[in-house]
Motif scaffolding. Structure first.
Motif, PDB file in Angstrom:
ATOM      1  N   GLN A 117      17.947  12.230  10.573  1.00  0.00           N
ATOM      2  CA  GLN A 117      18.184  12.731  11.913  1.00  0.00           C
ATOM      3  C   GLN A 117      17.108  13.766  12.026  1.00  0.00           C
ATOM      4  O   GLN A 117      16.847  14.006  13.035  1.00  0.00           O
ATOM      5  N   ALA A 118      16.876  14.765  11.020  1.00  0.00           N
ATOM      6  CA  ALA A 118      15.955  15.579  11.081  1.00  0.00           C
ATOM      7  C   ALA A 118      14.596  14.894  11.177  1.00  0.00           C
ATOM      8  O   ALA A 118      13.758  15.611  12.249  1.00  0.00           O
ATOM      9  N   THR A 179       4.633   9.865  15.631  1.00  0.00           N
ATOM     10  CA  THR A 179       5.142   9.609  14.402  1.00  0.00           C
ATOM     11  C   THR A 179       5.540  10.596  13.444  1.00  0.00           C
ATOM     12  O   THR A 179       5.063  11.813  13.520  1.00  0.00           O
ATOM     13  N   ALA A 180       6.715  10.407  12.713  1.00  0.00           N
ATOM     14  CA  ALA A 180       6.920  11.354  11.704  1.00  0.00           C
ATOM     15  C   ALA A 180       7.275  10.521  10.164  1.00  0.00           C
ATOM     16  O   ALA A 180       7.845   9.572  10.437  1.00  0.00           O
ATOM     17  N   VAL A 195      11.959   6.491   1.653  1.00  0.00           N
ATOM     18  CA  VAL A 195      11.046   6.883   3.161  1.00  0.00           C
ATOM     19  C   VAL A 195      11.647   6.775   4.205  1.00  0.00           C
ATOM     20  O   VAL A 195      12.612   5.955   4.322  1.00  0.00           O
ATOM     21  N   VAL A 196      11.611   7.812   5.041  1.00  0.00           N
ATOM     22  CA  VAL A 196      12.032   7.722   6.427  1.00  0.00           C
ATOM     23  C   VAL A 196      10.822   7.664   7.452  1.00  0.00           C
ATOM     24  O   VAL A 196      10.003   8.834   7.289  1.00  0.00           O
ATOM     25  N   ILE A 197      10.726   6.865   8.236  1.00  0.00           N
ATOM     26  CA  ILE A 197       9.648   6.833   9.264  1.00  0.00           C
ATOM     27  C   ILE A 197      10.288   6.731  10.447  1.00  0.00           C
ATOM     28  O   ILE A 197      11.168   5.716  10.956  1.00  0.00           O
ATOM     29  N   SER A 198       9.962   7.867  11.434  1.00  0.00           N
ATOM     30  CA  SER A 198      10.470   7.952  12.818  1.00  0.00           C
ATOM     31  C   SER A 198       9.542   7.735  13.789  1.00  0.00           C
ATOM     32  O   SER A 198       8.503   8.435  13.748  1.00  0.00           O
ATOM     33  N   VAL A 199       9.538   7.001  14.783  1.00  0.00           N
ATOM     34  CA  VAL A 199       8.392   6.754  15.655  1.00  0.00           C
ATOM     35  C   VAL A 199       9.010   6.799  17.355  1.00  0.00           C
ATOM     36  O   VAL A 199      10.088   6.175  17.318  1.00  0.00           O
TER      37      VAL A 199
END
Length: 265
Positions: A117-118, A179-180, A195-199
């Motif tokens: 979530q962060a 992107t993070a 790994v966490v990828i948020s777009v």
């Protein structure tokens, strides 16, 4: 004069050290000659060295490029984007590093559990109507093999730089996209996210495409390595025919077979 060369993952294990000093009378050397010299000095790792890339000042250097003793040099073995033929090795532990992040804070390497979530909050934008968060977790059983844990190593400053590059590539292809990426280092247990990828993007179609592109590119070009620790031994996952500077990597990124990338869904 000496060429100082950092070593990681499978190469560090094969030769038993994390840094090499290569004496030379010349103030320049071609990358291919550097690799050939190292291969001759460390025959137990020769085949792996010749398949590896050299990084000069945190940039992949083609074999015909010239480097100097003043350059920051590293030998980069194939990253863990695909299932290879690595054999069990003895462990060579790496000194712990604190969590580190890029200057904009959206790209991070950590030895702690990842708060998905962060990561997602880092791409929140009032004009974006779509957000996708991908979490790659350690799978216990693949076929008839049992994984106990995964262990990750990285060339930390270059990994952060390349992760930022991926963010720039995504924004160029899908303007307005954010992107993070957060990636684990060290030991990652079963069911934990490595790994966490948020777009986020204005529309869902570009968000789906950008998310797939980001994870594929990460597995192709970021200098992060994964060791499979299994009940009968351990080995570094090795991507065959790896070439992080091939022109068609970016164009083909969305056609990678995810089943063969690594033990993550």
């Amino acid at each position: 004069m000496n060429y100082r060369i950092q070593c990681f993952a499978s190469i560090a294990e094969r030769i038993g050290r994390a840094e090499l000093l290569l004496p030379s009378d010349s103030d320049t050397i071609r990358v291919i000659e550097l690799k050939q010299t190292l291969a001759a000095q460390y025959p137990e790792a020769a085949e792996l060295i010749m398949r590896s890339f050299v990084a000069a000042n945190q940039q992949y250097a083609p074999d015909d490029s010239i480097v100097t003793p003043e350059d920051e040099l590293a030998i980069i073995p194939p990253v863990s984007g695909g299932q290879g033929n690595a054999q069990p090795e003895e462990d060579v532990s790496q000194a712990n590093h604190n969590d580190v992040s890029s200057t904009n804070g959206r790209f991070r390497l950590t030895r702690q559990s990842i708060d998905a979530q962060a990561v997602e909050r880092q791409v929140s934008h009032p004009n974006h109507g779509a957000t996708i968060t991908f979490s790659g977790t350690t799978r216990e059983i693949t076929g008839n093999q049992q994984t106990l844990t995964l262990e990750y190593d990285a060339y930390i400053p270059m990994a952060l730089q390349v992760m930022e590059q991926i963010g720039d590539e995504v924004e160029t292809r899908w303007p307005g996209t954010l992107t993070a990426i957060t990636h684990r280092l060290g030991t990652v247990g079963i069911g934990e996210a490595s790994v966490v990828i948020s777009v986020s993007a204005p529309h869902r179609a570009s968000c789906y495409e950008a998310s797939r592109y980001a994870i594929d590119r990460l597995k192709q070009i970021v200098p992060i390595w994964k060791k499979e620790v299994m009940s009968d031994g351990s080995f570094w996952v090795d991507q065959p025919n790896w070439n992080p500077i091939a022109r068609n990597h970016a164009d083909n990124a969305n056609h990678t077979d995810h089943a063969d990338l690594h033990k993550q869904d």
